[in-house]
Design a protein around this motif. Structure first.
Motif, PDB file in Angstrom:
ATOM      1  N   LEU A 147       0.842  -1.199   0.000  1.00 21.65           N
ATOM      2  CA  LEU A 147       0.000   0.000   0.000  1.00 21.65           C
ATOM      3  C   LEU A 147       0.878   1.250   0.000  1.00 21.65           C
ATOM      4  CD1 LEU A 147      -0.023   1.225   3.161  1.00 21.65           C
ATOM      5  CD2 LEU A 147      -1.519  -0.741   3.498  1.00 21.65           C
ATOM      6  N   THR A 148       0.325   2.313  -0.519  1.00 18.87           N
ATOM      7  CA  THR A 148       1.027   3.596  -0.575  1.00 18.87           C
ATOM      8  C   THR A 148       1.064   4.220   0.817  1.00 18.87           C
ATOM      9  OG1 THR A 148       0.411   4.002  -2.880  1.00 18.87           O
ATOM     10  CG2 THR A 148       0.931   5.933  -1.538  1.00 18.87           C
ATOM     11  N   GLY A 156      -6.468   1.853  -2.865  1.00 19.76           N
ATOM     12  CA  GLY A 156      -5.497   2.144  -3.912  1.00 19.76           C
ATOM     13  C   GLY A 156      -4.793   3.467  -3.674  1.00 19.76           C
ATOM     14  N   THR A 157      -4.354   4.079  -4.764  1.00 17.93           N
ATOM     15  CA  THR A 157      -3.581   5.316  -4.692  1.00 17.93           C
ATOM     16  C   THR A 157      -4.326   6.451  -5.375  1.00 17.93           C
ATOM     17  OG1 THR A 157      -1.494   4.085  -4.687  1.00 17.93           O
ATOM     18  CG2 THR A 157      -1.379   6.408  -5.299  1.00 17.93           C
ATOM     19  N   PHE A 193       0.624  12.184  -4.597  1.00 20.05           N
ATOM     20  CA  PHE A 193      -0.295  11.048  -4.523  1.00 20.05           C
ATOM     21  C   PHE A 193      -0.413  10.637  -3.063  1.00 20.05           C
ATOM     22  CE2 PHE A 193       3.970   9.691  -5.646  1.00 20.05           C
ATOM     23  CZ  PHE A 193       4.280   8.769  -4.658  1.00 20.05           C
ATOM     24  N   LEU A 194      -1.537   9.999  -2.725  1.00 15.92           N
ATOM     25  CA  LEU A 194      -1.806   9.588  -1.341  1.00 15.92           C
ATOM     26  C   LEU A 194      -2.535   8.244  -1.330  1.00 15.92           C
ATOM     27  CD1 LEU A 194      -3.071  12.900   0.364  1.00 15.92           C
ATOM     28  CD2 LEU A 194      -0.853  11.790   0.687  1.00 15.92           C
ATOM     29  N   PRO A 195      -2.453   7.503  -0.218  1.00 12.74           N
ATOM     30  CA  PRO A 195      -3.227   6.264  -0.106  1.00 12.74           C
ATOM     31  C   PRO A 195      -4.707   6.551   0.085  1.00 12.74           C
ATOM     32  CG  PRO A 195      -2.123   6.725   1.968  1.00 12.74           C
ATOM     33  CD  PRO A 195      -1.632   7.751   0.984  1.00 12.74           C
ATOM     34  N   ASP A 199      -2.521  -0.339  -9.220  1.00 12.69           N
ATOM     35  CA  ASP A 199      -1.843   0.177  -8.028  1.00 12.69           C
ATOM     36  C   ASP A 199      -0.543  -0.586  -7.776  1.00 12.69           C
ATOM     37  OD1 ASP A 199      -1.723   1.868  -5.651  1.00 12.69           O
ATOM     38  OD2 ASP A 199      -2.134   0.051  -4.520  1.00 12.69           O
ATOM     39  N   SER A 222      -6.396   1.338  -8.569  1.00 13.12           N
ATOM     40  CA  SER A 222      -6.498   0.233  -7.614  1.00 13.12           C
ATOM     41  C   SER A 222      -6.100  -1.078  -8.274  1.00 13.12           C
ATOM     42  CB  SER A 222      -7.934   0.152  -7.068  1.00 13.12           C
ATOM     43  OG  SER A 222      -8.866  -0.007  -8.128  1.00 13.12           O
ATOM     44  N   GLN A 249       3.363   0.845  -7.750  1.00  8.20           N
ATOM     45  CA  GLN A 249       4.374   0.640  -6.714  1.00  8.20           C
ATOM     46  C   GLN A 249       5.697   0.161  -7.330  1.00  8.20           C
ATOM     47  OE1 GLN A 249       3.521   1.625  -3.776  1.00  8.20           O
ATOM     48  NE2 GLN A 249       1.318   1.694  -4.028  1.00  8.20           N
ATOM     49  N   VAL A 294      -8.334   7.660  -8.784  1.00 14.31           N
ATOM     50  CA  VAL A 294      -7.871   6.642  -7.842  1.00 14.31           C
ATOM     51  C   VAL A 294      -7.574   5.372  -8.627  1.00 14.31           C
ATOM     52  CG1 VAL A 294      -8.453   5.197  -5.861  1.00 14.31           C
ATOM     53  CG2 VAL A 294      -9.201   7.589  -5.913  1.00 14.31           C
ATOM     54  N   TYR A 315      -7.958  -0.879   2.432  1.00 14.76           N
ATOM     55  CA  TYR A 315      -7.134  -0.149   1.474  1.00 14.76           C
ATOM     56  C   TYR A 315      -7.711  -0.326   0.075  1.00 14.76           C
ATOM     57  CZ  TYR A 315      -3.050   1.147  -1.337  1.00 14.76           C
ATOM     58  OH  TYR A 315      -2.203   1.727  -2.255  1.00 14.76           O
TER      59      TYR A 315
END
Length: 364
Positions: A168-169, A203-204, A188-190, A221, A217, A225, A215, A201
């Protein structure tokens, strides 16, 4: 008269010394019995353009906890109102998370970020999180089940940050600030979504400047990463081939041609197969090679589609524009970079190294 001037100068010098050293000449109340250090703030949209600011009170006490919410025009006003409604003075020095609703994030969060940045009591290490759903209602329901939910949430984010995992972010205030105010970059954020069974969770969240625009996912996502940092993925499920890759580590090479018309993204991956439910005999090196080629082709296609989406959104979470900087030449204007980036041809190449399969239970 001369003595009076000297005294004034000394007082001014003393005040400047306090100011420059980060100390205040005014004594604050920090008696543990009289203060309440909050661990997080949740901010969402209120009525008529106001902000709804929520937290748990008291956060570090054996007393019964309650969710406290205030609708305010200014963020600092919310903290002040807490002080008017609680017997202990609120302190932000132990704040660990800032939780922002997705509805508010879509309208822009720069003013909120700037308020937090200018508060000397708040650490730049606090985590920023986007939440979908009514977080305040969820907190109310959780207090009966797990009164330390906020601390558990914080420990989860801290775990993934320390282990450098890409499941996860995880983004802190300092990192968000750097992406927001640096040229050729977007933050960007979780994103977490409220469900009946908990906060999951999703995605980002991709931002254009300070506004949430998309967003990503699932597989998108996980690809994000792999190509955006040096994190590793503990597992990478690929249902299309009935396979799960494990301990996935990537090394990315980015090359932009001199005419700024093409970006070549080379992703080198080291991994191993954790699970396989297909019909290929993967102990056979040839069959394993066929599987590797299929996965490379599949990931190249999926990554290309992700980059096309990013181009259409006109955002640069990967900071690709930094690659345009050349020695002894004037940096390209950010506006010009995004005009070029939107039209650039993106070429993706995956090179996957899969450890040979061995029978762990075989006898030598």
């Amino acid at each position: 008269m001369i003595l009076h001037k000297k005294i004034c100068k000394r007082l001014i010098l003393l005040l400047m010394t306090f100011w420059l050293s980060g100390c205040s000449p005014f004594t604050e109340n920090n008696l543990i019995e009289e203060i309440s250090p909050i661990t997080f703030l949740s901010i969402s949209k209120g009525e008529k353009g106001k902000l709804k600011v929520s937290t748990i009170m008291p956060p570090l006490s054996k007393e019964n906890k309650n969710v406290m919410s205030q609708e305010v025009s200014l963020l600092k006003e919310g903290v002040q109102k807490y002080n008017f409604n609680f017997y202990q003075e609120i302190k932000t020095g132990q704040m660990r998370m800032l939780i922002i609703s997705d509805e508010l994030a879509k309208e822009g969060i720069m003013s909120i970020i700037n308020v937090i940045l200018t508060d000397p009591d708040i650490s730049l290490r606090i985590y920023l999180v986007i939440v979908k759903g009514n977080f305040e209602e969820y907190l109310e329901s959780q207090l009966e089940k797990d009164e330390n939910f906020d601390y558990s949430f914080y420990r989860m984010l801290k775990h993934y940050e320390e282990k450098n995992q890409g499941e996860l972010t995880v983004v802190n205030l300092h990192q968000f600030k750097q992406l927001l105010y640096s040229p050729y970059s977007d933050p960007f954020l979780p994103v977490f979504k409220i469900h009946e069974d908990g906060v999951n969770y999703e995605g980002t969240a991709l931002f254009q400047d300070d506004k949430l625009v998309e967003v990503i996912s699932s597989l998108d996502d996980r690809i994000f990463q792999l190509v955006n940092n040096d994190h590793y993925l503990d597992i990478l499920p690929i249902p299309e081939f009935e396979v799960v890759l494990g301990h996935v580590r990537s090394k990315v090479i980015v090359d932009i041609d001199s005419s700024y018309s093409t970006i070549i993204y080379t992703v080198n991956i080291d991994t191993r197969i954790e699970e396989y439910r297909g019909e290929k005999q993967l102990f056979d090196p040839k069959e394993l090679e066929y599987m590797k080629k299929d996965i490379e082709t599949y990931l190249e296609k999926q990554t290309h589609e992700l980059f096309k989406k990013i181009q259409e959104l006109k955002v640069d979470p990967f900071q690709l524009g930094v690659q345009t900087k050349r020695p002894f030449s004037k940096p390209m204007e950010e506006k010009k970079w995004f005009e070029l980036f939107e039209k650039m041809d993106i070429k993706i190449k995956y090179n996957i190294n899969i450890d040979p399969l061995t029978d762990a239970n075989s006898k030598s």
